[in-house]
Motif scaffolding. Structure first.
Motif, PDB file in Angstrom:
ATOM      1  N   MET A   1       0.820  -1.191   0.000  1.00 36.43           N
ATOM      2  CA  MET A   1       0.000   0.000   0.000  1.00 36.43           C
ATOM      3  C   MET A   1       0.864   1.255   0.000  1.00 36.43           C
ATOM      4  SD  MET A   1      -3.185  -0.720  -0.275  1.00 36.43           S
ATOM      5  CE  MET A   1      -3.907   0.826   0.184  1.00 36.43           C
ATOM      6  N   ARG A   2       1.949   1.220   0.745  1.00 34.24           N
ATOM      7  CA  ARG A   2       2.838   2.398   0.753  1.00 34.24           C
ATOM      8  C   ARG A   2       3.398   2.666  -0.637  1.00 34.24           C
ATOM      9  NH1 ARG A   2       4.269   0.385   6.179  1.00 34.24           N
ATOM     10  NH2 ARG A   2       3.468   1.952   7.618  1.00 34.24           N
ATOM     11  N   ALA A   3       3.780   1.614  -1.337  1.00 30.58           N
ATOM     12  CA  ALA A   3       4.316   1.773  -2.691  1.00 30.58           C
ATOM     13  C   ALA A   3       3.257   2.311  -3.647  1.00 30.58           C
ATOM     14  CB  ALA A   3       4.854   0.434  -3.199  1.00 30.58           C
ATOM     15  N   LEU A   4       2.008   2.058  -3.367  1.00 28.12           N
ATOM     16  CA  LEU A   4       0.915   2.554  -4.195  1.00 28.12           C
ATOM     17  C   LEU A   4       0.627   4.023  -3.901  1.00 28.12           C
ATOM     18  CD1 LEU A   4      -1.459   1.604  -6.138  1.00 28.12           C
ATOM     19  CD2 LEU A   4      -2.808   1.527  -4.061  1.00 28.12           C
ATOM     20  N   VAL A   5       0.671   4.411  -2.643  1.00 30.73           N
ATOM     21  CA  VAL A   5       0.331   5.771  -2.231  1.00 30.73           C
ATOM     22  C   VAL A   5       1.456   6.763  -2.516  1.00 30.73           C
ATOM     23  CG1 VAL A   5      -0.136   7.204  -0.192  1.00 30.73           C
ATOM     24  CG2 VAL A   5      -1.370   5.066  -0.522  1.00 30.73           C
ATOM     25  N   ARG A   6       2.697   6.335  -2.360  1.00 36.40           N
ATOM     26  CA  ARG A   6       3.850   7.243  -2.484  1.00 36.40           C
ATOM     27  C   ARG A   6       3.867   8.038  -3.796  1.00 36.40           C
ATOM     28  NH1 ARG A   6       6.405   9.228   1.433  1.00 36.40           N
ATOM     29  NH2 ARG A   6       6.367   7.186   2.341  1.00 36.40           N
ATOM     30  N   PRO A   7       3.637   7.422  -4.964  1.00 32.75           N
ATOM     31  CA  PRO A   7       3.649   8.221  -6.197  1.00 32.75           C
ATOM     32  C   PRO A   7       2.494   9.228  -6.284  1.00 32.75           C
ATOM     33  CG  PRO A   7       3.904   5.892  -6.703  1.00 32.75           C
ATOM     34  CD  PRO A   7       3.548   5.989  -5.255  1.00 32.75           C
ATOM     35  N   LEU A   8       1.402   8.962  -5.580  1.00 31.57           N
ATOM     36  CA  LEU A   8       0.258   9.873  -5.611  1.00 31.57           C
ATOM     37  C   LEU A   8       0.507  11.106  -4.743  1.00 31.57           C
ATOM     38  CD1 LEU A   8      -2.623   7.252  -5.270  1.00 31.57           C
ATOM     39  CD2 LEU A   8      -1.719   8.270  -7.362  1.00 31.57           C
ATOM     40  N   TRP A   9       1.039  10.871  -3.551  1.00 31.76           N
ATOM     41  CA  TRP A   9       1.318  11.945  -2.588  1.00 31.76           C
ATOM     42  C   TRP A   9       2.635  11.632  -1.898  1.00 31.76           C
ATOM     43  CZ3 TRP A   9      -3.510   9.314  -2.157  1.00 31.76           C
ATOM     44  CH2 TRP A   9      -4.554   9.958  -2.793  1.00 31.76           C
ATOM     45  N   GLN A  10       3.714  12.300  -2.288  1.00 29.20           N
ATOM     46  CA  GLN A  10       5.043  11.992  -1.767  1.00 29.20           C
ATOM     47  C   GLN A  10       5.149  12.186  -0.251  1.00 29.20           C
ATOM     48  OE1 GLN A  10       4.708  13.834  -4.726  1.00 29.20           O
ATOM     49  NE2 GLN A  10       5.154  11.972  -5.874  1.00 29.20           N
ATOM     50  N   ALA A  11       4.404  13.134   0.307  1.00 28.86           N
ATOM     51  CA  ALA A  11       4.494  13.418   1.744  1.00 28.86           C
ATOM     52  C   ALA A  11       3.530  12.578   2.581  1.00 28.86           C
ATOM     53  CB  ALA A  11       4.227  14.899   1.998  1.00 28.86           C
ATOM     54  N   ALA A  12       2.736  11.751   1.928  1.00 25.17           N
ATOM     55  CA  ALA A  12       1.714  10.983   2.645  1.00 25.17           C
ATOM     56  C   ALA A  12       2.335   9.871   3.479  1.00 25.17           C
ATOM     57  CB  ALA A  12       0.706  10.398   1.667  1.00 25.17           C
ATOM     58  N   GLU A  13       1.629   9.548   4.555  1.00 28.42           N
ATOM     59  CA  GLU A  13       2.050   8.464   5.446  1.00 28.42           C
ATOM     60  C   GLU A  13       0.855   7.574   5.716  1.00 28.42           C
ATOM     61  OE1 GLU A  13       3.592   7.930  10.042  1.00 28.42           O
ATOM     62  OE2 GLU A  13       3.433   9.923   9.182  1.00 28.42           O
ATOM     63  N   LEU A  14       1.032   6.267   5.626  1.00 27.09           N
ATOM     64  CA  LEU A  14      -0.023   5.321   5.963  1.00 27.09           C
ATOM     65  C   LEU A  14       0.153   4.898   7.414  1.00 27.09           C
ATOM     66  CD1 LEU A  14      -0.305   2.983   2.871  1.00 27.09           C
ATOM     67  CD2 LEU A  14      -1.956   4.633   3.675  1.00 27.09           C
ATOM     68  N   VAL A  15      -0.942   4.938   8.164  1.00 30.20           N
ATOM     69  CA  VAL A  15      -0.909   4.571   9.574  1.00 30.20           C
ATOM     70  C   VAL A  15      -1.942   3.476   9.810  1.00 30.20           C
ATOM     71  CG1 VAL A  15      -1.214   5.401  11.928  1.00 30.20           C
ATOM     72  CG2 VAL A  15      -0.214   6.898  10.206  1.00 30.20           C
ATOM     73  N   VAL A  16      -1.530   2.407  10.460  1.00 30.67           N
ATOM     74  CA  VAL A  16      -2.427   1.311  10.814  1.00 30.67           C
ATOM     75  C   VAL A  16      -3.111   1.659  12.130  1.00 30.67           C
ATOM     76  CG1 VAL A  16      -2.559  -1.154  11.362  1.00 30.67           C
ATOM     77  CG2 VAL A  16      -0.902  -0.340   9.684  1.00 30.67           C
ATOM     78  N   PHE A  17      -4.409   1.380  12.214  1.00 31.24           N
ATOM     79  CA  PHE A  17      -5.142   1.600  13.460  1.00 31.24           C
ATOM     80  C   PHE A  17      -6.164   0.487  13.628  1.00 31.24           C
ATOM     81  CE2 PHE A  17      -7.694   3.634  10.263  1.00 31.24           C
ATOM     82  CZ  PHE A  17      -9.008   3.485  10.685  1.00 31.24           C
ATOM     83  N   GLY A  18      -6.882   0.497  14.699  1.00 30.59           N
ATOM     84  CA  GLY A  18      -7.930  -0.502  14.923  1.00 30.59           C
ATOM     85  C   GLY A  18      -7.390  -1.766  15.558  1.00 30.59           C
ATOM     86  N   SER A  19      -8.129  -2.852  15.375  1.00 30.91           N
ATOM     87  CA  SER A  19      -7.811  -4.106  16.058  1.00 30.91           C
ATOM     88  C   SER A  19      -6.447  -4.671  15.666  1.00 30.91           C
ATOM     89  CB  SER A  19      -8.905  -5.146  15.802  1.00 30.91           C
ATOM     90  OG  SER A  19      -8.994  -5.454  14.425  1.00 30.91           O
ATOM     91  N   TYR A  20      -6.021  -4.464  14.436  1.00 28.98           N
ATOM     92  CA  TYR A  20      -4.705  -4.978  14.032  1.00 28.98           C
ATOM     93  C   TYR A  20      -3.597  -4.267  14.805  1.00 28.98           C
ATOM     94  CZ  TYR A  20      -0.946  -6.816  11.186  1.00 28.98           C
ATOM     95  OH  TYR A  20       0.188  -7.463  10.769  1.00 28.98           O
TER      96      TYR A  20
END
Length: 69
Positions: A1-20
């Protein structure tokens, strides 16, 4: 998912939340992610960002052989 998001928004960060994140997930649980840093604000631009992400997700060849439904 990070590899997918990075080209769209270079400054974006994916954060896991919830039960996982808390370790309380079950084998059938989903993984909750939030994308921070897309520089979008409420309104039409946010809707376009969601469509942009959706298009990118649909264009990926996912490396899985089975899917639980």
């Amino acid at each position: 998912m990070r590899a997918l998001v990075r080209p769209l928004w270079q400054a974006a960060e994916l954060v896991v939340f919830g039960s996982y994140q808390t370790g309380l997930y079950l084998p059938e649980s989903d993984v909750d992610l939030v994308c921070i840093g897309t520089s979008t604000t409420p309104g039409p631009k946010r809707k376009r960002a969601l469509h942009k992400l959706g298009d990118a997700l649909r264009g990926v060849e996912w490396p899985m052989r089975w899917l639980l439904l």
